[in-house]
Design a protein around this motif. Structure first.
Motif, PDB file in Angstrom:
ATOM      1  N   ASN A 141      -3.684   9.259  -2.168  1.00 35.44           N
ATOM      2  CA  ASN A 141      -2.337   9.230  -2.725  1.00 35.44           C
ATOM      3  C   ASN A 141      -1.830   7.782  -2.775  1.00 35.44           C
ATOM      4  OD1 ASN A 141       0.318   9.568  -3.468  1.00 35.44           O
ATOM      5  ND2 ASN A 141       0.896  10.832  -1.711  1.00 35.44           N
ATOM      6  N   LYS A 142      -1.697   7.259  -3.964  1.00 30.31           N
ATOM      7  CA  LYS A 142      -1.274   5.869  -4.140  1.00 30.31           C
ATOM      8  C   LYS A 142       0.169   5.640  -3.712  1.00 30.31           C
ATOM      9  CE  LYS A 142      -5.271   4.806  -5.752  1.00 30.31           C
ATOM     10  NZ  LYS A 142      -6.214   4.033  -4.890  1.00 30.31           N
ATOM     11  N   GLU A 143       0.924   6.713  -3.549  1.00 30.55           N
ATOM     12  CA  GLU A 143       2.310   6.578  -3.116  1.00 30.55           C
ATOM     13  C   GLU A 143       2.430   6.595  -1.591  1.00 30.55           C
ATOM     14  OE1 GLU A 143       4.645   9.553  -5.010  1.00 30.55           O
ATOM     15  OE2 GLU A 143       4.319   8.771  -7.030  1.00 30.55           O
ATOM     16  N   SER A 144       1.320   6.799  -0.917  1.00 32.18           N
ATOM     17  CA  SER A 144       1.331   6.784   0.543  1.00 32.18           C
ATOM     18  C   SER A 144       1.700   5.397   1.046  1.00 32.18           C
ATOM     19  CB  SER A 144      -0.055   7.165   1.083  1.00 32.18           C
ATOM     20  OG  SER A 144      -0.120   6.941   2.482  1.00 32.18           O
ATOM     21  N   HIS A 145       2.513   5.346   2.117  1.00 26.49           N
ATOM     22  CA  HIS A 145       2.872   4.038   2.665  1.00 26.49           C
ATOM     23  C   HIS A 145       1.729   3.436   3.478  1.00 26.49           C
ATOM     24  CE1 HIS A 145       3.901   6.895   5.853  1.00 26.49           C
ATOM     25  NE2 HIS A 145       3.721   5.909   6.697  1.00 26.49           N
ATOM     26  N   ASN A 168       3.281  -2.344   3.234  1.00 26.83           N
ATOM     27  CA  ASN A 168       4.244  -3.440   3.364  1.00 26.83           C
ATOM     28  C   ASN A 168       3.691  -4.621   4.163  1.00 26.83           C
ATOM     29  OD1 ASN A 168       4.279  -2.549   6.002  1.00 26.83           O
ATOM     30  ND2 ASN A 168       6.393  -1.826   5.972  1.00 26.83           N
ATOM     31  N   GLY A 169       2.419  -4.499   4.599  1.00 27.53           N
ATOM     32  CA  GLY A 169       1.776  -5.608   5.297  1.00 27.53           C
ATOM     33  C   GLY A 169       1.729  -5.472   6.804  1.00 27.53           C
ATOM     34  N   THR A 170       2.472  -4.520   7.373  1.00 27.33           N
ATOM     35  CA  THR A 170       2.443  -4.347   8.825  1.00 27.33           C
ATOM     36  C   THR A 170       1.187  -3.576   9.249  1.00 27.33           C
ATOM     37  OG1 THR A 170       3.750  -2.308   8.700  1.00 27.33           O
ATOM     38  CG2 THR A 170       4.948  -4.373   8.998  1.00 27.33           C
ATOM     39  N   GLN A 171       0.809  -3.778  10.497  1.00 25.04           N
ATOM     40  CA  GLN A 171      -0.389  -3.137  11.038  1.00 25.04           C
ATOM     41  C   GLN A 171      -0.095  -2.562  12.420  1.00 25.04           C
ATOM     42  OE1 GLN A 171      -3.693  -5.819  11.506  1.00 25.04           O
ATOM     43  NE2 GLN A 171      -5.003  -4.305  12.489  1.00 25.04           N
ATOM     44  N   SER A 172      -0.533  -1.346  12.667  1.00 30.37           N
ATOM     45  CA  SER A 172      -0.403  -0.718  13.985  1.00 30.37           C
ATOM     46  C   SER A 172      -1.785  -0.658  14.622  1.00 30.37           C
ATOM     47  CB  SER A 172       0.178   0.690  13.866  1.00 30.37           C
ATOM     48  OG  SER A 172       1.493   0.652  13.358  1.00 30.37           O
ATOM     49  N   VAL A 173      -1.892  -1.211  15.819  1.00 26.82           N
ATOM     50  CA  VAL A 173      -3.163  -1.250  16.536  1.00 26.82           C
ATOM     51  C   VAL A 173      -3.041  -0.414  17.804  1.00 26.82           C
ATOM     52  CG1 VAL A 173      -4.855  -2.739  17.683  1.00 26.82           C
ATOM     53  CG2 VAL A 173      -3.623  -3.571  15.665  1.00 26.82           C
ATOM     54  N   TYR A 174      -3.912   0.556  17.952  1.00 32.57           N
ATOM     55  CA  TYR A 174      -3.951   1.406  19.144  1.00 32.57           C
ATOM     56  C   TYR A 174      -5.260   1.146  19.882  1.00 32.57           C
ATOM     57  CZ  TYR A 174      -0.263   4.164  16.857  1.00 32.57           C
ATOM     58  OH  TYR A 174       0.883   4.575  16.247  1.00 32.57           O
TER      59      TYR A 174
END
Length: 207
Positions: A141-145, A168-174
């Motif tokens: 889905n291209k509309e997925s964030h 938007n360029g942010t990254q979540s690292v777990y």
């Protein structure tokens, strides 16, 4: 002749891509199926577009494939629990509980650490790739964030980390540690008992 050759190459490429995706899917599923209940302590970092840390969190999680999870985040405290039918999102400080059905479309808008422990939605929702023990998922889905997800899970079913990249360029690292597998009787951790004196927002049809 060249036109037919190009068409043939495209068709072969599509067939190979589909076969590889199926192999990656099967491999990933087998690794999730390795054990009963997976437990780990996690540390989360959210990075901005310049890799600066803008938020941190930690907690512990329990996962059981398919459809079962319990995520306990510390400071601020929150609980995210799936009992196989519904998702329970509880914030003690707000005295608030939100309930979602696994069958309802609202779930598609919830980004959670355990997205891939829910029955093979990833086979339909993501394009898959694999590099050794790292599985790459790109939303169809291209509309997925979300732009991309990577999960490091070895052949024994041990998950090392999750990475989520947003558009938007942010990254979540777990990052996970103290990983271990628990016995079947520990499945009681996936049952949620509704506390007293809380506000309930019910988006579920299967309580």
């Amino acid at each position: 002749m060249k036109k037919y050759l190009v068409i043939t190459i495209i068709i072969i490429s599509l067939i190979i891509t589909q076969v590889l995706a199926t192999e990656h899917y099967d491999s990933f599923k087998k690794r999730l199926n390795k054990n009963d209940v997976f437990y780990a302590i996690f540390e989360q970092k959210i990075l901005d577009i310049e890799d600066n840390i803008i938020q941190e969190a930690k907690g512990e999680l329990w996962l059981k494939y398919p459809n079962l999870c319990h995520i306990h985040t510390i400071n601020p405290e929150s609980f995210f629990i799936s009992d196989g039918k519904n998702l329970w999102n509880y914030y003690p400080i707000l005295k608030q509980v939100m309930i979602f059905s696994l069958q309802k479309k609202e779930l598609k808008n919830i980004v959670i650490l355990t997205d891939f422990y829910f029955k093979p939605i990833y086979n339909k929702s993501y394009q898959m790739n694999k590099n050794d023990d790292i599985f790459i998922f790109i939303p169809k889905n291209k509309e997925s964030h979300l732009k991309m997800i990577s999960i490091h899970i070895d052949k024994n079913g041990i998950i090392q980390y999750f990475n989520l990249w947003e558009r938007n360029g942010t990254q979540s690292v777990y990052e996970l540690k103290n990983q271990k597998f628990l016995k079947k009787e520990d499945s009681s951790i996936f049952k949620f008992k509704l506390p007293k004196d809380v506000t309930v927002e019910n988006f579920s049809i299967n309580i």
